[in-house]
Motif scaffolding. Structure first.
Motif, PDB file in Angstrom:
ATOM      1  N   GLU A  53       9.175  -0.112  -5.374  1.00 39.87           N
ATOM      2  CA  GLU A  53       8.264  -0.943  -5.230  1.00 39.87           C
ATOM      3  C   GLU A  53       7.092   0.034  -4.100  1.00 39.87           C
ATOM      4  O   GLU A  53       6.719  -0.658  -3.846  1.00 39.87           O
ATOM      5  CB  GLU A  53       8.078  -2.219  -4.877  1.00 39.87           C
ATOM      6  CG  GLU A  53       8.372  -3.607  -6.150  1.00 39.87           C
ATOM      7  CD  GLU A  53       9.297  -2.915  -7.475  1.00 39.87           C
ATOM      8  OE1 GLU A  53       9.554  -2.907  -8.437  1.00 39.87           O
ATOM      9  OE2 GLU A  53      10.937  -3.075  -6.818  1.00 39.87           O
ATOM     10  N   SER A  65       6.010   5.639  -4.572  1.00 39.51           N
ATOM     11  CA  SER A  65       4.434   6.192  -5.399  1.00 39.51           C
ATOM     12  C   SER A  65       4.905   6.475  -6.286  1.00 39.51           C
ATOM     13  O   SER A  65       5.676   6.179  -6.724  1.00 39.51           O
ATOM     14  CB  SER A  65       3.804   7.271  -4.285  1.00 39.51           C
ATOM     15  OG  SER A  65       3.044   7.707  -3.104  1.00 39.51           O
ATOM     16  N   GLY A  66       4.438   6.139  -7.217  1.00 44.35           N
ATOM     17  CA  GLY A  66       3.847   6.426  -8.467  1.00 44.35           C
ATOM     18  C   GLY A  66       3.920   4.580  -9.412  1.00 44.35           C
ATOM     19  O   GLY A  66       3.015   5.437 -10.695  1.00 44.35           O
ATOM     20  N   ASP A  74       2.768  -0.812  -8.279  1.00 47.01           N
ATOM     21  CA  ASP A  74       3.337  -1.689  -7.745  1.00 47.01           C
ATOM     22  C   ASP A  74       3.599  -1.540  -6.165  1.00 47.01           C
ATOM     23  O   ASP A  74       3.408  -1.424  -4.819  1.00 47.01           O
ATOM     24  CB  ASP A  74       4.473  -3.312  -7.926  1.00 47.01           C
ATOM     25  CG  ASP A  74       3.769  -4.057  -8.210  1.00 47.01           C
ATOM     26  OD1 ASP A  74       2.503  -4.532  -9.217  1.00 47.01           O
ATOM     27  OD2 ASP A  74       4.455  -4.323  -9.441  1.00 47.01           O
ATOM     28  N   SER A  75       3.283  -0.325  -6.538  1.00 45.87           N
ATOM     29  CA  SER A  75       3.304   1.064  -4.978  1.00 45.87           C
ATOM     30  C   SER A  75       2.489   0.802  -4.114  1.00 45.87           C
ATOM     31  O   SER A  75       1.481   0.695  -3.864  1.00 45.87           O
ATOM     32  CB  SER A  75       3.423   2.401  -5.558  1.00 45.87           C
ATOM     33  OG  SER A  75       3.173   3.206  -3.798  1.00 45.87           O
ATOM     34  N   GLN A  76       3.948  -0.232  -2.931  1.00 52.15           N
ATOM     35  CA  GLN A  76       2.861  -0.135  -1.910  1.00 52.15           C
ATOM     36  C   GLN A  76       3.033   0.721  -0.675  1.00 52.15           C
ATOM     37  O   GLN A  76       1.507   0.903  -0.067  1.00 52.15           O
ATOM     38  CB  GLN A  76       4.364  -1.182  -0.369  1.00 52.15           C
ATOM     39  CG  GLN A  76       4.762  -2.468  -1.016  1.00 52.15           C
ATOM     40  CD  GLN A  76       5.565  -2.797  -0.769  1.00 52.15           C
ATOM     41  OE1 GLN A  76       5.472  -2.643   0.925  1.00 52.15           O
ATOM     42  NE2 GLN A  76       6.113  -4.048  -0.891  1.00 52.15           N
ATOM     43  N   VAL A  77       3.263   1.885  -0.841  1.00 49.68           N
ATOM     44  CA  VAL A  77       3.460   3.567  -0.073  1.00 49.68           C
ATOM     45  C   VAL A  77       1.512   3.537  -1.000  1.00 49.68           C
ATOM     46  O   VAL A  77       0.433   3.884  -0.343  1.00 49.68           O
ATOM     47  CB  VAL A  77       3.825   4.479  -0.713  1.00 49.68           C
ATOM     48  CG1 VAL A  77       3.464   5.772  -0.024  1.00 49.68           C
ATOM     49  CG2 VAL A  77       5.302   4.081   0.336  1.00 49.68           C
ATOM     50  N   ASP A  78       1.545   3.142  -2.305  1.00 54.06           N
ATOM     51  CA  ASP A  78       0.232   4.051  -2.594  1.00 54.06           C
ATOM     52  C   ASP A  78      -0.998   2.962  -2.159  1.00 54.06           C
ATOM     53  O   ASP A  78      -1.862   3.502  -2.117  1.00 54.06           O
ATOM     54  CB  ASP A  78       0.742   3.781  -4.357  1.00 54.06           C
ATOM     55  CG  ASP A  78       0.729   5.084  -4.962  1.00 54.06           C
ATOM     56  OD1 ASP A  78       0.907   6.414  -4.229  1.00 54.06           O
ATOM     57  OD2 ASP A  78       1.454   5.021  -6.227  1.00 54.06           O
ATOM     58  N   ALA A  79      -0.794   1.715  -1.942  1.00 54.34           N
ATOM     59  CA  ALA A  79      -1.963   0.966  -1.530  1.00 54.34           C
ATOM     60  C   ALA A  79      -2.122   1.000  -0.216  1.00 54.34           C
ATOM     61  O   ALA A  79      -2.660   0.848   0.270  1.00 54.34           O
ATOM     62  CB  ALA A  79      -1.314  -0.558  -1.630  1.00 54.34           C
ATOM     63  N   ASN A  82      -3.181   2.231   2.813  1.00 58.45           N
ATOM     64  CA  ASN A  82      -4.864   2.702   3.541  1.00 58.45           C
ATOM     65  C   ASN A  82      -4.732   3.906   4.913  1.00 58.45           C
ATOM     66  O   ASN A  82      -4.938   3.274   6.036  1.00 58.45           O
ATOM     67  CB  ASN A  82      -5.783   2.063   3.617  1.00 58.45           C
ATOM     68  CG  ASN A  82      -7.090   2.461   3.809  1.00 58.45           C
ATOM     69  OD1 ASN A  82      -7.422   4.213   4.408  1.00 58.45           O
ATOM     70  ND2 ASN A  82      -8.092   2.268   3.926  1.00 58.45           N
ATOM     71  N   GLU A 116       7.471   9.671   2.232  1.00 63.43           N
ATOM     72  CA  GLU A 116       6.436   9.068   1.470  1.00 63.43           C
ATOM     73  C   GLU A 116       4.830   8.421   2.740  1.00 63.43           C
ATOM     74  O   GLU A 116       3.942   9.154   2.834  1.00 63.43           O
ATOM     75  CB  GLU A 116       5.906   8.246   0.676  1.00 63.43           C
ATOM     76  CG  GLU A 116       6.485   9.253  -0.798  1.00 63.43           C
ATOM     77  CD  GLU A 116       6.597   8.691  -2.325  1.00 63.43           C
ATOM     78  OE1 GLU A 116       6.813   9.028  -3.047  1.00 63.43           O
ATOM     79  OE2 GLU A 116       6.434   7.317  -2.005  1.00 63.43           O
ATOM     80  N   ALA A 172       2.158  10.051   4.758  1.00 63.35           N
ATOM     81  CA  ALA A 172       0.474   9.434   4.543  1.00 63.35           C
ATOM     82  C   ALA A 172       0.058   9.276   6.012  1.00 63.35           C
ATOM     83  O   ALA A 172      -1.967   9.697   5.650  1.00 63.35           O
ATOM     84  CB  ALA A 172       0.567   8.103   3.880  1.00 63.35           C
TER      85      ALA A 172
END
Length: 436
Positions: free
Chosen positions: A126, A129-130, A133-138, A140, A204, A208
């Motif tokens: 989680e 990415s990908g 529920d990805s926290q890295v994708d969430a 900002n 990641e 970011a």
């Protein structure tokens, strides 16, 4: 470790937060003083640094950070405003405590950009990415982020399975053997998959924030604390089992579970070292707060377990109250037990379908959902099952008539209570201070 260019923490009833002048647009040094951790009553003891972290280009935020990870990071059970969110983030989580200290040092509310992405049940899957529920994708990365906090590993490496099989037996006889659960946890700890995903997650996050343009950014990774005092025999005949005549907390079992925690910490530390080896300057910091819990574990000398009234135990029991100090508890689940809309949730409650609850509970990774589902399944298979005396006496199955609330009642067990999170925060500050 070379985080002096990032921040300086000085202990004097609080901690001073600063960053090298050349790394930020800084206001004249005689205009601002910033202290982390000092309340109004300790103002005369502060040793502030004459530095500001103002970022006019960032909408008024002076600094910021992000918290990633699992329920140990989310602070499950430590209070919430209104309705608890799906990730069971608590107001007493160490990340929230650090946010409050930062805001106090920066001049008040809304001065710190805090992204609280930690979520109960999260694994390294989680984080990266990908996934949905990805926290890295969430994350900002356009908001100020000067450091990150991360706690993860317990769900990857089998904490719940061991606790279920060895301690609580939520699924009664069908929970599997303790020996098998411990063997499986050891196999996962010795494997490479967790380390690989944690390395990916760290990379990641660093990518970011564009670490090469933000050289002060670092990730503080916390471990876990041993659950038991395993030096006394006094606990050998005691039990946390939820059903009558549950498993005993023998000295051997306590020692094995403690060894599992230490092995997880060692694995996380190795991963931190492996990531840092790829950089000329360390990007990750490992914080081992285990020793801070000495004297505050289960089965301490002279304690008859389960002891629901002992505030000095820094882990939750099933359904147990938090131990937040006066004035720090905003809204705790236990405070709602006197309301008229409560019912005693029996293991055969209509709220949980024993024929279909397991799949969703396993996918969620939420310990509370898993525990409640297993108990319901056990009761369906054997209606004659009786609750343990301690569970009945302390009302451990009292819950509101809604599923968002019920799992926390079970899932917070073996997680740090509010005073435990205070100790974690203080250990983080101590480690940061040592990196100056």
């Amino acid at each position: 470790m070379r985080l002096a260019a990032v921040f300086t923490f000085v202990l004097s009833c609080g901690f001073v937060f600063s960053r090298a002048f050349e790394q930020r647009r800084l206001v004249a040094p005689d205009k601002t003083q910033h202290v982390i951790g000092g309340g109004a009553s300790s103002a005369q003891h502060r040793r502030p640094l004459p530095i500001t972290l103002a970022h006019p280009e960032d909408g008024g935020f002076q600094t910021g950070f992000v918290a990633f990870g699992d329920s140990y990071s989310a602070g499950i059970g430590t209070g919430f405003h209104g309705k608890e969110d799906d990730c069971r983030r608590g107001l007493g989580a160490h990340a929230e405590l650090i946010r409050a200290d930062l805001e106090a040092s920066q001049g008040g509310p809304n001065s710190t950009a805090f992204q609280f992405l930690s979520c109960t049940g999260a694994t390294t899957r989680e984080l990266i990415s990908g996934g949905p529920d990805s926290q890295v994708d969430a994350f900002n990365a356009s908001l100020p982020a000067d450091f990150a906090l991360l706690s993860v590993g317990g769900n990857d490496l089998g904490f719940f399975a061991v606790m279920n099989a060895c301690v609580f037996r939520f699924y009664n006889f069908y929970s599997g053997t303790c020996a098998a659960a411990l063997a499986d946890a050891r196999a996962q700890i010795e494997g490479d998959e967790f380390e690989e995903r944690l390395r990916v997650a760290a990379a990641e996050v660093l990518d970011a924030v564009r670490w090469e343009k933000r050289p002060w950014f670092s990730i503080t990774v916390t471990g876990y604390a041993r659950f038991f005092d395993d030096a006394t025999d006094a606990c050998d005949d005691m039990s946390f089992g939820v059903w009558w005549d549950g498993p005993k907390l023998t000295r051997g079992l306590r020692a094995e579970m403690n060894a599992m925690v230490l092995a997880v910490n060692a694995k996380v530390r190795r991963t931190v070292d492996a990531v840092n080896a790829r950089f000329t300057r360390d990007k990750l910091v490992f914080v081992d707060y285990d020793a801070a819990f000495d004297g505050h574990r289960f089965c301490e000398e002279g304690v008859a377990e389960p002891d629901y009234g002992r505030a000095d135990t820094w882990f939750f029991l099933v359904g147990g109250r938090d131990n937040a100090r006066n004035g720090t508890a905003v809204h705790h689940q236990q405070s709602r037990h006197a309301s008229s809309d409560l019912e005693i949730l029996a293991p055969n409650s209509v709220l949980v379908d024993p024929s279909s609850c397991l799949g969703p509970a396993q996918r969620s990774g939420d310990w509370g959902e898993l525990a409640l589902c297993y108990m319901t399944m056990a009761k369906a298979r054997d209606p004659s099952l009786r609750l343990a005396a301690a569970a009945a006496a302390h009302g451990n199955l009292a819950a509101e008539n809604s599923m968002w609330y019920v799992p926390t009642y079970y899932g917070k067990t073996f997680h740090p209570r509010s005073r435990g999170h205070e100790a974690i925060r203080d250990k983080i500050y101590e480690v940061w201070r040592g990196l100056e």
